[in-house]
Design an enzyme around this catalytic site. Structure first.
Site, PDB file in Angstrom:
ATOM      1  N   LYS A 283       0.828  -1.196   0.000  1.00 28.02           N
ATOM      2  CA  LYS A 283       0.000   0.000   0.000  1.00 28.02           C
ATOM      3  C   LYS A 283       0.874   1.262   0.000  1.00 28.02           C
ATOM      4  O   LYS A 283       2.088   1.200   0.156  1.00 28.02           O
ATOM      5  CB  LYS A 283      -0.939  -0.012   1.210  1.00 28.02           C
ATOM      6  CG  LYS A 283      -1.982  -1.137   1.138  1.00 28.02           C
ATOM      7  CD  LYS A 283      -2.846  -1.056  -0.106  1.00 28.02           C
ATOM      8  CE  LYS A 283      -3.956  -2.098  -0.141  1.00 28.02           C
ATOM      9  NZ  LYS A 283      -3.490  -3.465  -0.422  1.00 28.02           N
TER      10      LYS A 283
HETATM   11  C1  LIG Z   1      -9.762  -2.235  -1.417  1.00 29.54           C
HETATM   12  C2  LIG Z   1      -9.169  -3.061  -0.338  1.00 29.54           C
HETATM   13  N1  LIG Z   1      -9.848  -3.249   0.812  1.00 29.54           N
HETATM   14  C3  LIG Z   1      -9.340  -3.961   1.822  1.00 29.54           C
HETATM   15  C4  LIG Z   1      -8.088  -4.546   1.719  1.00 29.54           C
HETATM   16  C5  LIG Z   1      -7.577  -5.371   2.848  1.00 29.54           C
HETATM   17  O1  LIG Z   1      -6.395  -4.867   3.395  1.00 29.54           O
HETATM   18  P1  LIG Z   1      -5.367  -5.838   4.150  1.00 29.54           P
HETATM   19  O2  LIG Z   1      -4.554  -6.560   3.124  1.00 29.54           O
HETATM   20  O3  LIG Z   1      -4.531  -4.909   4.962  1.00 29.54           O
HETATM   21  O4  LIG Z   1      -6.181  -6.747   4.993  1.00 29.54           O
HETATM   22  C6  LIG Z   1      -7.356  -4.392   0.545  1.00 29.54           C
HETATM   23  C7  LIG Z   1      -6.026  -5.021   0.395  1.00 29.54           C
HETATM   24  O5  LIG Z   1      -5.490  -5.161  -0.688  1.00 29.54           O
HETATM   25  C8  LIG Z   1      -7.901  -3.632  -0.522  1.00 29.54           C
HETATM   26  O6  LIG Z   1      -7.254  -3.462  -1.668  1.00 29.54           O
END
Ligand SMILES: Cc1ncc(COP(=O)(O)O)c(C=O)c1O
Length: 398
Positions: free
Chosen positions: A186
């Protein structure tokens, strides 16, 4: 979208503070910590940076969504409207809450189509969840207006759009709650981590409690704290928070590089009449983590994908066949392949998902190509890339 590309001494220093004290947990052990409270400091920095009253760190973006839905009171039988193009965490978190994901069409913003949202509202709709995909935002004025008219919560999944803005306000602060991911890929990273932000004091208090087994966090003896509500463990560790603390201070540096790189690529592609771009409701607020464009047909976009390979371009996606991001390949969701029984309400609410069609989303996603913008490119490399992208696209449209 990776802050990890520019990892360095600042991150090492913050992590070493934690390792030197030996306190890897965000709560307690006051005497041993040498004054280091990385999670608390990162929350404070998020609040200052995003101009929001409360930030609550979590162990991931997915857990931030779980917590967000819980504090909004989403539970058995409630419906949450989400887009067909997103990440699997959207429906995972809704099902985790015992609620029903209602999938609706996207528009050329690559996130929720407000008309489709309005048509999907029922008396059970509790939340509208736009997902600010690929670094840019949904049509937030329209969605907020719908929420206000129908008395529904707006939950912004800004996991892919940290540091984006909409009409001068940080993404994540327009809705009742906003969520971020700080996983490894990210805009800024904690390694693994996430956060939710909100202005409402009661929601913030519940977020603080729910992420830590319902603890009230009052007093100085964890064992004597009371539990006003049920909660779970969605805590971030001090080590992860330490990395994020160094990274958040570099946010503007990262975003500026991305914007500069994206502009070079976008300006080059503008010269090709058959290329059109994803609509960005507020261009100034784009985080520029991706350049997303459309070809006139799905066939042409597949040809461009092949031509990009030939011309040595990497890091781009046509999401039509992608298992993570688009509904077409979410068979485990459509078939409800869970390890445990689901409620009759969920089964009934989702019984049509296997046969529902999303022609508008299919058209947009099949014609879309999204290219990652890297931080580590030199200006020369970006210019060369732009030239090669133009050559590759022109090679298939002539
Ligand atoms: C749009 C979106 N929401 C939620 C998440 C979930 O994040 P995490 O990987 O930190 O659980 C992601 C992860 O890629 C995402 O792209």
């Amino acid at each position: 979208m990776p802050g990890f590309e520019l990892f360095g001494d600042a991150e090492r220093k913050e992590v070493n503070d934690v390792l030197d004290s030996g306190v890897l947990m965000r709560y307690g052990f006051d005497g041993m910590r040498n004054g280091h409270w990385k999670a608390k400091e990162l929350e404070q920095e998020l609040e200052n940076k995003l101009n929001v009253k409360h930030a609550q760190l979590t162990s991931s973006g997915t857990s931030a969504l779980n917590v967000a839905l819980a504090i909004l009171g989403v539970g058995a039988g409630d419906e949450v409207i989400m887009p067909t193009f997103t990440f699997v965490a959207s429906f995972e978190s809704i099902l985790n809450a015992g609620a029903i994901p209602i999938l609706v069409e996207i528009d050329d913003t690559l996130t929720l189509d407000p008309k489709a949202v309005e048509a999907a509202i029922t008396s059970r709709t509790k939340v509208i969840m736009p997902v600010h995909m690929c670094g840019s935002m949904a049509d937030l004025d329209a969605l907020k207006d719908i929420c206000e008219r129908h008395n529904i919560f707006l939950l912004e999944d800004a996991c892919q759009a940290y540091a984006g803005t909409y009409k001068g306000k940080a993404l994540g602060t327009i809705g009742n709650v906003g969520c971020f991911s700080f996983d490894y890929v990210k805009t800024i990273t904690c390694g693994e981590g996430g956060a939710l932000i909100m202005n409402d004091d009661k929601l913030a208090k519940h977020a603080d409690q729910y992420t830590d087994h319902g603890h009230d966090h009052l007093g100085s003896d964890r064992g004597l704290e009371t539990h006003p509500v049920l909660g779970y463990n969605y805590r971030i560790s001090e080590l992860n928070a330490a990395v994020g603390l160094a990274q958040i201070r570099r946010t503007d540096e990262f975003i500026n590089i991305q914007k500069k790189n994206k502009k070079i690529l976008k300006d080059a592609l503008r010269a090709i009449p058959k290329v059109s771009f994803r609509r960005i409701p507020d261009e100034d607020g784009d985080t520029a983590t991706f350049l997303s464009f459309f070809m006139p047909t799905a066939e042409l976009s597949l040809k461009v994908v092949d031509a990009f390979k030939e011309y040595g371009i990497d890091a781009y996606w046509n999401y039509y066949d992608n298992n993570w991001h688009y509904i077409r390949k979410w068979n485990h969701l459509k078939d409800l392949n869970t390890l445990f029984p689901l409620s009759d309400q969920i089964k009934k609410g989702m019984q049509n998902l296997n046969t529902l069609e999303f022609p508008k989303s299919d058209d947009l996603i099949s014609r879309n190509i999204s290219c990652l913008i890297k931080l580590s490119w030199t200006e020369e490399e970006v210019k060369e890339r732009a030239e090669n992208m133009v050559k590759a696209i022109k090679s298939v449209i002539q």
